[in-house]
Design an enzyme around this catalytic site. Structure first.
Site, PDB file in Angstrom:
ATOM      1  N   SER A 128      37.308  13.985 102.254  1.00 22.08           N
ATOM      2  CA  SER A 128      36.759  15.359 102.850  1.00 22.08           C
ATOM      3  C   SER A 128      36.764  15.845 103.726  1.00 22.08           C
ATOM      4  O   SER A 128      36.077  15.182 104.834  1.00 22.08           O
ATOM      5  CB  SER A 128      35.495  15.433 102.019  1.00 22.08           C
ATOM      6  OG  SER A 128      35.868  16.894 101.853  1.00 22.08           O
ATOM      7  N   LYS A 183      36.308  11.360  95.170  1.00 27.88           N
ATOM      8  CA  LYS A 183      36.592  12.515  96.068  1.00 27.88           C
ATOM      9  C   LYS A 183      36.718  13.792  94.617  1.00 27.88           C
ATOM     10  O   LYS A 183      37.149  14.883  95.326  1.00 27.88           O
ATOM     11  CB  LYS A 183      37.049  11.405  96.623  1.00 27.88           C
ATOM     12  CG  LYS A 183      38.702  13.177  97.704  1.00 27.88           C
ATOM     13  CD  LYS A 183      37.675  13.925  98.493  1.00 27.88           C
ATOM     14  CE  LYS A 183      38.062  15.193  98.933  1.00 27.88           C
ATOM     15  NZ  LYS A 183      39.510  15.257  99.071  1.00 27.88           N
ATOM     16  N   HIS A 186      33.880  15.775  93.394  1.00 24.74           N
ATOM     17  CA  HIS A 186      33.632  16.262  94.320  1.00 24.74           C
ATOM     18  C   HIS A 186      34.902  17.601  94.820  1.00 24.74           C
ATOM     19  O   HIS A 186      34.346  18.947  94.673  1.00 24.74           O
ATOM     20  CB  HIS A 186      33.950  15.732  95.952  1.00 24.74           C
ATOM     21  CG  HIS A 186      33.548  16.098  97.345  1.00 24.74           C
ATOM     22  ND1 HIS A 186      35.051  17.014  97.989  1.00 24.74           N
ATOM     23  CD2 HIS A 186      33.272  16.822  98.148  1.00 24.74           C
ATOM     24  CE1 HIS A 186      34.468  18.209  99.450  1.00 24.74           C
ATOM     25  NE2 HIS A 186      33.467  17.591  98.869  1.00 24.74           N
ATOM     26  N   ASN A 187      35.611  17.504  95.135  1.00 23.70           N
ATOM     27  CA  ASN A 187      36.596  19.116  94.328  1.00 23.70           C
ATOM     28  C   ASN A 187      36.804  19.454  93.551  1.00 23.70           C
ATOM     29  O   ASN A 187      36.595  20.721  93.747  1.00 23.70           O
ATOM     30  CB  ASN A 187      38.347  18.123  94.669  1.00 23.70           C
ATOM     31  CG  ASN A 187      39.000  17.906  96.298  1.00 23.70           C
ATOM     32  OD1 ASN A 187      37.595  16.841  96.761  1.00 23.70           O
ATOM     33  ND2 ASN A 187      39.413  17.697  96.720  1.00 23.70           N
ATOM     34  N   GLU A 190      33.554  21.628  94.674  1.00 21.88           N
ATOM     35  CA  GLU A 190      33.824  22.619  95.166  1.00 21.88           C
ATOM     36  C   GLU A 190      35.066  24.077  94.474  1.00 21.88           C
ATOM     37  O   GLU A 190      34.077  25.182  95.612  1.00 21.88           O
ATOM     38  CB  GLU A 190      34.953  22.228  96.318  1.00 21.88           C
ATOM     39  CG  GLU A 190      35.440  22.257  97.464  1.00 21.88           C
ATOM     40  CD  GLU A 190      36.847  21.874  97.976  1.00 21.88           C
ATOM     41  OE1 GLU A 190      36.548  21.125  98.799  1.00 21.88           O
ATOM     42  OE2 GLU A 190      37.848  22.213  98.571  1.00 21.88           O
TER      43      GLU A 190
HETATM   44  P1  NBP Z   1      51.661  14.896 103.797  1.00 17.18           P
HETATM   45  O1  NBP Z   1      50.687  14.868 102.477  1.00 17.18           O
HETATM   46  O2  NBP Z   1      52.087  16.294 104.178  1.00 17.18           O
HETATM   47  O3  NBP Z   1      52.280  13.260 104.110  1.00 17.18           O
HETATM   48  C1  NBP Z   1      52.595  13.468 105.482  1.00 17.18           C
HETATM   49  C2  NBP Z   1      53.020  12.004 105.695  1.00 17.18           C
HETATM   50  O4  NBP Z   1      53.783  11.363 105.103  1.00 17.18           O
HETATM   51  C3  NBP Z   1      54.046  12.112 106.810  1.00 17.18           C
HETATM   52  O5  NBP Z   1      53.543  11.006 108.062  1.00 17.18           O
HETATM   53  C4  NBP Z   1      55.346  11.418 106.527  1.00 17.18           C
HETATM   54  O6  NBP Z   1      56.283  10.833 107.162  1.00 17.18           O
HETATM   55  C5  NBP Z   1      54.511  10.511 105.213  1.00 17.18           C
HETATM   56  N1  NBP Z   1      55.518  10.140 104.029  1.00 17.18           N
HETATM   57  C6  NBP Z   1      55.830  10.626 103.056  1.00 17.18           C
HETATM   58 BR1  NBP Z   1      55.906  12.128 102.721  1.00 17.18          BR
HETATM   59  N2  NBP Z   1      56.993   9.646 101.966  1.00 17.18           N
HETATM   60  C7  NBP Z   1      56.918   8.812 103.159  1.00 17.18           C
HETATM   61  C8  NBP Z   1      57.544   7.195 102.232  1.00 17.18           C
HETATM   62  N3  NBP Z   1      58.187   7.007 101.210  1.00 17.18           N
HETATM   63  N4  NBP Z   1      57.040   6.780 102.890  1.00 17.18           N
HETATM   64  C9  NBP Z   1      56.267   6.002 104.656  1.00 17.18           C
HETATM   65  N5  NBP Z   1      55.949   7.971 104.573  1.00 17.18           N
HETATM   66  C10 NBP Z   1      56.090   9.193 104.108  1.00 17.18           C
HETATM   67  O7  NBP Z   1      50.210  14.692 105.188  1.00 17.18           O
HETATM   68  P2  NBP Z   1      48.576  15.111 105.537  1.00 17.18           P
HETATM   69  O8  NBP Z   1      48.951  16.458 105.092  1.00 17.18           O
HETATM   70  O9  NBP Z   1      48.080  14.789 106.505  1.00 17.18           O
HETATM   71  O10 NBP Z   1      47.808  13.937 104.489  1.00 17.18           O
HETATM   72  C11 NBP Z   1      47.817  13.058 104.460  1.00 17.18           C
HETATM   73  C12 NBP Z   1      47.194  12.407 102.943  1.00 17.18           C
HETATM   74  O11 NBP Z   1      45.864  12.704 103.122  1.00 17.18           O
HETATM   75  C13 NBP Z   1      47.412  13.146 101.641  1.00 17.18           C
HETATM   76  O12 NBP Z   1      47.402  12.445 100.372  1.00 17.18           O
HETATM   77  C14 NBP Z   1      47.118  14.272 101.333  1.00 17.18           C
HETATM   78  O13 NBP Z   1      47.082  14.745  99.992  1.00 17.18           O
HETATM   79  C15 NBP Z   1      45.512  13.961 101.953  1.00 17.18           C
HETATM   80  N6  NBP Z   1      44.650  15.087 102.291  1.00 17.18           N
HETATM   81  C16 NBP Z   1      44.806  15.903 103.369  1.00 17.18           C
HETATM   82  C17 NBP Z   1      43.866  16.905 103.583  1.00 17.18           C
HETATM   83  C18 NBP Z   1      44.357  18.438 104.563  1.00 17.18           C
HETATM   84  O14 NBP Z   1      43.504  19.070 104.679  1.00 17.18           O
HETATM   85  N7  NBP Z   1      46.079  18.892 104.917  1.00 17.18           N
HETATM   86  C19 NBP Z   1      42.553  16.944 103.324  1.00 17.18           C
HETATM   87  C20 NBP Z   1      41.909  15.611 102.587  1.00 17.18           C
HETATM   88  C21 NBP Z   1      42.766  14.703 102.482  1.00 17.18           C
HETATM   89  P3  NBP Z   1      57.785  11.629 108.370  1.00 17.18           P
HETATM   90  O15 NBP Z   1      56.707  11.640 109.250  1.00 17.18           O
HETATM   91  O16 NBP Z   1      58.217  10.237 108.673  1.00 17.18           O
HETATM   92  O17 NBP Z   1      57.591  12.416 107.365  1.00 17.18           O
END
Ligand code: NBP
Length: 481
Positions: A128, A183, A186-187, A190
């Protein structure tokens, strides 16, 4: 040189966690399905530490010291399974796959089970703090096999946020899905934290006549009280923001339809499964739904539905006593919301066999995450020691706080109801509080009705053992069921 940790999935979260590890002196192997993200990260931040560039999962695996630690930061759901499936044939016994995304805890339980059968440790980690937290120090909630934390914990504790006492906001939570479950709750909390802030904002406007700019000062002042928290702090910033285009407060220009990505909904769905009365979180999820699901219906309601507001409402414009009432109502509602969420964790622990330590969990939420607040320090203390309260509200310091807040809380809810101003969490938490301490609940009549139409039976107050049924459609005598 081999890397201590590998990260696959280099969108914002993965990239920032990878940088965080590197900034703490670890050699980090980088991998992304499409190599462009890997190269972009290296081009922009490659000088921040030791990175190993890899193009294939085989290269990623080969670049890591054993037992390998591979952090998967891809989109939650099917992509996580896809990556696991490709990784497993390349791994050896005792290697660790870490899923740091927002995975559903039941998926984590399944993955842990499947991978354990193949000798691979699977660790579901709740992270988080958003993008900034990932880079500068998130709150980290790791589940999975206890032994995996020996190999992984020190790294996570290095990159985690640090609380005021210097302790890292990372600690082993429990087996399989425990980290992702915590987690998720937690959300949910939130959601409720934001909803009570919203309710206070609306009452300060509608009843006390305070404009957003004036409210910003109120929230800034509240941030010096027991409400001190990240969300109260940024509420002051948002309320103070003036829209450049119109000169109006920005909050008045933003469409009043709240979005959600689903973790609040999961919390409520799971609470329904467990029978855990998390009314604050549920009302918050529903409040967002009501705001956004059917805009046309809201418009029509404004035209056709009467307000039914009588002449009893006195004016309290600018009344500092009412402002203080709202502050105390907000605090009391927040306490109940936390009590409900933590009780849900206790119920889940019993259901899923996790020995969740609420003091530890509260300690992880003190810094790094969105709900970080002074209150969490006090909650942590309430659960430390041998005599942990059965309900957070029973801790002596919170009994006193609620006693102090109650008159204000009741006045605020009554005022909101009189004026037709929605305050669903202020009201539902007060209802929960009153239900909890009520000697007899109307559930007795519910049982009577259930017995009448469905022969569902009831127990008697004067017999601890027996189960009874009244012959409602016969001579209405009572029989032992
Ligand atoms: P995203 O949730 O937007 O995922 C994008 C990533 O997933 C890219 O690296 C993409 O690769 C990869 N990917 C996908 Br889509 N399908 C795939 C597959 N079949 N095989 C391999 N790779 C694949 O990224 P994020 O926003 O960084 O979040 C990552 C995780 O963290 C999520 O579970 C999210 O819920 C969680 N999270 C996010 C936040 C936030 O603030 N954003 C906070 C806390 C937790 P590519 O580049 O090749 O398309």
């Amino acid at each position: 040189q081999k890397a201590q940790i590998g990260v696959t999935g280099l969108a914002v979260m993965g990239a920032n966690l990878a940088r965080n590890f590197a900034r703490h002196g670890y050699t980090v192997a980088l991998h992304n399905r499409s190599v462009g993200k890997t190269d972009a990260l290296l081009a922009a931040h490659g000088s921040e530490g030791n990175f190993i560039r890899t193009e294939t999962l085989q290269e990623l695996v080969d670049s890591l010291e054993t037992p390998r630690r591979i952090l998967v930061m891809v989109k939650a759901g099917a992509p996580v399974d896809a990556v696991i499936e490709q990784l497993v044939p390349l791994l050896e016994k005792d290697d660790i796959i870490i899923d740091g995304g927002n995975s559903y805890f039941q998926d984590t339980r399944r993955r842990e089970r499947e991978l354990a059968a193949q000798g691979i440790d699977f660790v579901g980690v709740g992270v988080s703090g958003g993008e900034e937290g990932a880079l500068l120090g998130p709150s980290i909630m790791p589940g999975g096999p206890r032994k995996s934390y020996d190999a992984l914990g020190p790294l996570l504790e290095d990159i985690a946020a640090k609380a005021e006492d210097g302790k890292p906001c990372s600690a082993w939570i429990g087996t399989d899905g425990a980290g992702h479950f915590v987690k998720m709750v937690h959300n949910g909390i939130e959601y409720a934290d934001m909803q009570v802030i919203g309710e206070a904002h609306e009452l300060l406007r509608a009843v006390a006549g305070l404009e957003p700019g004036q409210q910003a000062e109120v929230f800034e002042q509240w941030n010096t009280t027991e409400l001190a928290s990240y969300l109260i702090e940024i509420t002051a910033h948002v309320l103070a923001q003036v829209d450049a285009r119109t000169g109006a407060p920005l909050v008045d220009v933003i469409v009043d339809a709240a979005g959600q990505k689903g973790t609040g909904r999961w919390t409520v769905q799971e609470a329904l499964e467990l029978g855990s009365p998390v009314t604050a979180i549920a009302e918050s999820v529903f409040a967002r739904a009501l705001s956004s699901a059917e805009p046309a219906m809201r418009l029509e309601a404004q035209q056709v539905l009467p307000a039914g507001i009588g002449g009893t409402t006195e004016d309290v414009v600018g009344d500092p006593e009412f402002v203080e009432d709202v502050r105390k109502a907000l605090y009391a509602s927040k306490l109940v919301s936390y009590a409900q969420g933590l009780d849900m964790l206790t119920m889940a622990g019993a259901e899923y066999g996790w020995e969740l330590d609420l003091a530890t969990i509260a300690s992880l939420w003190r810094e790094g995450c969105i709900i970080r607040a002074q209150l969490l320090e006090v909650i942590m203390e309430a659960y430390q020691g041998d005599a942990a309260p059965a309900n957070l509200l029973f801790a002596p310091q919170f009994v006193a706080a609620i006693e102090d807040a109650l008159p204000s809380w009741r006045r605020v809810v009554a005022r909101a109801v009189e004026r037709g101003i929605p305050a669903p969490v202020f009201a539902s938490t007060l209802n929960y509080y009153d239900s909890l301490r009520r000697p007899r609940l109307n559930a007795a009549l519910t049982q009577g009705l259930r017995d009448y139409f469905g022969a569902h039976t009831y127990r008697r107050t004067d017999d601890a053992e027996g189960v009874y049924h009244t012959l409602w459609s016969g001579d209405r005598s009572e029989v032992v069921a």
